[in-house]
Design a protein around this motif. Structure first.
Motif, mmCIF file in Angstrom:
data_model
loop_
_atom_site.group_PDB
_atom_site.id
_atom_site.type_symbol
_atom_site.label_atom_id
_atom_site.label_comp_id
_atom_site.label_asym_id
_atom_site.label_seq_id
_atom_site.Cartn_x
_atom_site.Cartn_y
_atom_site.Cartn_z
ATOM 1 N N ILE A 126 0.967 -1.374 0.076
ATOM 2 C CA ILE A 126 -0.175 0.066 0.125
ATOM 3 C C ILE A 126 0.884 1.291 -0.099
ATOM 4 C CG2 ILE A 126 -1.585 1.321 1.346
ATOM 5 C CD1 ILE A 126 -2.979 -1.359 2.038
ATOM 6 N N GLN A 127 1.895 1.183 0.773
ATOM 7 C CA GLN A 127 2.763 2.484 0.652
ATOM 8 C C GLN A 127 3.558 2.594 -0.451
ATOM 9 O OE1 GLN A 127 4.967 1.656 4.484
ATOM 10 N NE2 GLN A 127 3.868 3.161 5.675
ATOM 11 N N GLN A 128 3.857 1.440 -1.123
ATOM 12 C CA GLN A 128 4.654 1.717 -2.438
ATOM 13 C C GLN A 128 3.578 2.324 -3.498
ATOM 14 O OE1 GLN A 128 6.137 -2.220 -3.139
ATOM 15 N NE2 GLN A 128 8.034 -1.638 -2.064
ATOM 16 N N GLN A 129 2.324 1.993 -3.716
ATOM 17 C CA GLN A 129 1.455 1.911 -4.590
ATOM 18 C C GLN A 129 0.699 3.416 -4.092
ATOM 19 O OE1 GLN A 129 0.889 0.457 -7.578
ATOM 20 N NE2 GLN A 129 2.741 -1.062 -6.905
ATOM 21 N N ILE A 130 0.550 3.840 -2.944
ATOM 22 C CA ILE A 130 -0.336 4.902 -2.415
ATOM 23 C C ILE A 130 0.803 5.612 -1.774
ATOM 24 C CG2 ILE A 130 -2.291 5.996 -1.746
ATOM 25 C CD1 ILE A 130 -3.596 3.231 -2.085
ATOM 26 N N PRO A 131 1.714 6.561 -2.063
ATOM 27 C CA PRO A 131 2.914 7.014 -1.349
ATOM 28 C C PRO A 131 2.173 8.096 -0.165
ATOM 29 C CG PRO A 131 3.477 7.095 -3.647
ATOM 30 C CD PRO A 131 2.067 6.690 -3.794
ATOM 31 N N PRO A 132 1.317 8.850 -0.417
ATOM 32 C CA PRO A 132 0.604 9.589 0.978
ATOM 33 C C PRO A 132 0.317 8.731 2.170
ATOM 34 C CG PRO A 132 -0.336 10.384 -1.356
ATOM 35 C CD PRO A 132 0.148 9.133 -1.280
ATOM 36 N N VAL A 133 0.183 7.533 1.919
ATOM 37 C CA VAL A 133 -0.355 6.771 3.126
ATOM 38 C C VAL A 133 0.794 6.320 3.988
ATOM 39 C CG1 VAL A 133 -1.273 4.735 3.859
ATOM 40 C CG2 VAL A 133 -2.266 5.567 1.921
ATOM 41 N N LYS A 134 1.122 7.228 5.122
ATOM 42 C CA LYS A 134 2.250 7.148 5.552
ATOM 43 C C LYS A 134 2.228 5.995 6.830
ATOM 44 C CE LYS A 134 4.782 10.431 3.362
ATOM 45 N NZ LYS A 134 3.447 10.808 2.299
ATOM 46 N N GLN A 135 0.929 6.103 7.456
ATOM 47 C CA GLN A 135 0.893 5.105 8.559
ATOM 48 C C GLN A 135 -0.338 4.113 8.260
ATOM 49 O OE1 GLN A 135 1.616 6.834 12.570
ATOM 50 N NE2 GLN A 135 1.304 8.882 11.403
ATOM 51 N N ILE A 136 -0.094 2.882 8.257
ATOM 52 C CA ILE A 136 -1.157 1.957 8.468
ATOM 53 C C ILE A 136 -1.175 1.178 9.512
ATOM 54 C CG2 ILE A 136 -2.054 0.023 6.884
ATOM 55 C CD1 ILE A 136 0.006 1.158 4.600
ATOM 56 N N PHE A 137 -2.451 0.860 9.942
ATOM 57 C CA PHE A 137 -2.801 0.134 10.956
ATOM 58 C C PHE A 137 -3.918 -0.974 10.597
ATOM 59 C CE2 PHE A 137 -1.787 4.572 12.614
ATOM 60 C CZ PHE A 137 -0.890 4.019 13.559
ATOM 61 N N ILE A 138 -3.369 -2.055 10.871
ATOM 62 C CA ILE A 138 -4.315 -3.316 10.444
ATOM 63 C C ILE A 138 -4.719 -4.070 11.543
ATOM 64 C CG2 ILE A 138 -4.541 -5.690 9.050
ATOM 65 C CD1 ILE A 138 -2.350 -4.321 7.004
ATOM 66 N N ASN A 139 -6.055 -4.267 11.556
ATOM 67 C CA ASN A 139 -6.971 -4.823 12.568
ATOM 68 C C ASN A 139 -7.198 -6.553 12.260
ATOM 69 O OD1 ASN A 139 -8.183 -5.785 14.985
ATOM 70 N ND2 ASN A 139 -10.094 -4.618 14.327
ATOM 71 N N PRO A 140 -6.168 -7.427 12.627
ATOM 72 C CA PRO A 140 -6.668 -8.770 11.924
ATOM 73 C C PRO A 140 -7.667 -9.519 12.835
ATOM 74 C CG PRO A 140 -4.495 -8.804 13.359
ATOM 75 C CD PRO A 140 -5.024 -7.399 13.273
ATOM 76 N N THR A 141 -8.604 -10.122 11.928
ATOM 77 C CA THR A 141 -9.664 -10.917 12.973
ATOM 78 C C THR A 141 -9.646 -12.279 12.300
ATOM 79 O OG1 THR A 141 -11.278 -10.295 11.507
ATOM 80 C CG2 THR A 141 -11.257 -8.949 13.400
ATOM 81 N N SER A 142 -9.660 -13.360 13.112
ATOM 82 C CA SER A 142 -9.718 -14.569 12.403
ATOM 83 C C SER A 142 -10.680 -15.457 13.736
ATOM 84 C CB SER A 142 -8.471 -15.357 12.329
ATOM 85 O OG SER A 142 -8.879 -16.613 11.808
ATOM 86 N N PRO A 143 -11.564 -16.179 13.254
ATOM 87 C CA PRO A 143 -12.336 -17.181 14.243
ATOM 88 C C PRO A 143 -11.617 -17.975 15.085
ATOM 89 C CG PRO A 143 -13.482 -17.004 12.278
ATOM 90 C CD PRO A 143 -12.251 -16.280 11.822
ATOM 91 N N THR A 144 -10.622 -18.579 14.565
ATOM 92 C CA THR A 144 -9.621 -19.677 15.131
ATOM 93 C C THR A 144 -8.271 -19.514 14.240
ATOM 94 O OG1 THR A 144 -10.139 -21.126 13.666
ATOM 95 C CG2 THR A 144 -11.160 -21.128 15.633
ATOM 96 N N VAL A 145 -7.241 -19.280 15.069
ATOM 97 C CA VAL A 145 -5.895 -18.901 14.678
ATOM 98 C C VAL A 145 -4.873 -20.220 15.178
ATOM 99 C CG1 VAL A 145 -3.960 -17.545 14.631
ATOM 100 C CG2 VAL A 145 -6.137 -16.560 14.376
ATOM 101 N N THR A 146 -4.421 -20.830 14.213
ATOM 102 C CA THR A 146 -3.506 -22.017 14.776
ATOM 103 C C THR A 146 -2.064 -21.436 14.919
ATOM 104 O OG1 THR A 146 -4.843 -23.550 13.365
ATOM 105 C CG2 THR A 146 -2.618 -24.206 14.067
ATOM 106 N N ASN A 147 -1.457 -21.782 16.045
ATOM 107 C CA ASN A 147 -0.176 -21.031 16.355
ATOM 108 C C ASN A 147 0.774 -21.948 15.527
ATOM 109 O OD1 ASN A 147 -1.064 -18.954 18.080
ATOM 110 N ND2 ASN A 147 -1.541 -20.528 19.704
#
Length: 312
Positions: free
Chosen positions: A290-311
């Protein structure tokens, strides 16, 4: 791709510098002419140009401050400094430029005096019109470069860079004010009626107040925070969804901190079979893309969600 989003293109400082030099020179000559002739309209125009000169200095200061890197006190950076100073500039145009010009006109109507020799006024107004016209052309050309094919008023509403449209509207107000001042001086001298000069000064105040009101509305909106364009959000969602393991991408939350500084928060649902390690790697890849394709986006916060996550 980001190159389609012309309203957020980086602006040049050239319109600011050209307006600064022009307004400073014009302010000096206007006050000289006002002192020589006693014209109320010329005093208003001198105040107008002096306020504009101060405005350019404040906008340049705002740009300088906005480039300061983020620190512990301001973890999201200082980009909004530009929006703050643009708001202050709008207040100055309204309060000092418009208010004093209107007051000067009222005072002249209460204590009228006929302009004996208007030649100084005509000379200064002519010089000012040429300089302001050049400054307006420079600002208009820069704004046209930024807005591309976007209609003018739509581009003003969408623009995230006040340093360009503030100068553009300032210069437009200058040209209108000069025209009104010329009419006030000419009619006042021709008819030997000082009230034309006072009325012209009041009209200049009204013009400045109207322009300032428009700038205040736009600056306030930017200062409070505006979301990124739908095209940018759609592009970010598409880049995020083009990754293995991503099941769903929610609508991002975004805010312009500055003309070229966007904060983005994206909710992403991952597939059940994706491991925590794969989620971490995917998030890093999404942020990089995203930062490569859309340079003005300086800070990105991603909220991951998953019903079950296998460690793993």
């Amino acid at each position: 791709m980001y190159y389609l989003f012309t309203p957020a293109m980086a602006a040049s400082k050239i319109p600011l510098y050209s307006a600064l030099v022009a307004n400073l020179a014009i302010a000096i000559t206007k006050f000289i002419a006002a002192g020589a002739t006693g014209s109320s309209a010329m005093i208003s125009e001198g105040i107008h140009s002096l306020v504009d000169t101060t405005n350019e200095i404040l906008l340049l200061y705002g740009i300088h401050r906005s480039k300061k890197p983020a620190d512990a006190q301001r973890p999201f950076g200082y980009s909004k400094e530009l929006y703050f100073w643009a708001f202050i500039v709008s207040i100055l145009i309204f309060g000092i430029g418009g208010g004093i010009s209107f007051y000067e006109g009222v005072t002249h109507l209460q204590h009228p005096s006929v302009i004996e020799d208007p030649h100084w006024n005509y000379l200064v107004l002519g010089i000012a019109f040429v300089l302001d016209g050049f400054s307006f052309f420079t600002a208009q050309r820069e704004f046209t470069r930024q807005r591309g094919s976007t209609p003018f008023w739509a581009a003003v509403r969408k623009s995230k860079d006040p340093s360009t449209f503030v100068v553009l509207f300032e210069d437009a107000a200058d040209l209108l004010g000069l025209t009104v001042a010329f009419l006030g001086v000419f009619l006042g001298h021709y008819y030997q009626n000082p009230y034309f000069d006072g009325i012209a000064s009041m009209l200049i105040g009204v013009i400045l107040a109207a322009i300032a009101t428009l700038l205040l509305i736009e600056s306030r909106s930017l200062l409070m925070g505006e979301t990124a364009e739908p095209e940018i959000l759609q592009e970010a969602m598409q880049l995020a969804s083009n990754n293995p393991g991503v099941a769903k991408v929610g609508l991002p939350l975004s805010m312009y901190m500055g003309p070229e500084d966007i904060i983005l928060a994206i909710p992403i649902t991952f597939r059940d079979e994706v491991t925590s390690r794969e989620i971490t790697e995917t998030i890093a890849r999404i942020q990089q893309n995203i930062q490569q394709q859309i340079p003005p986006v300086k800070q990105i916060f991603i909220n991951p969600t998953s019903p079950t996550v296998t460690n793993n």
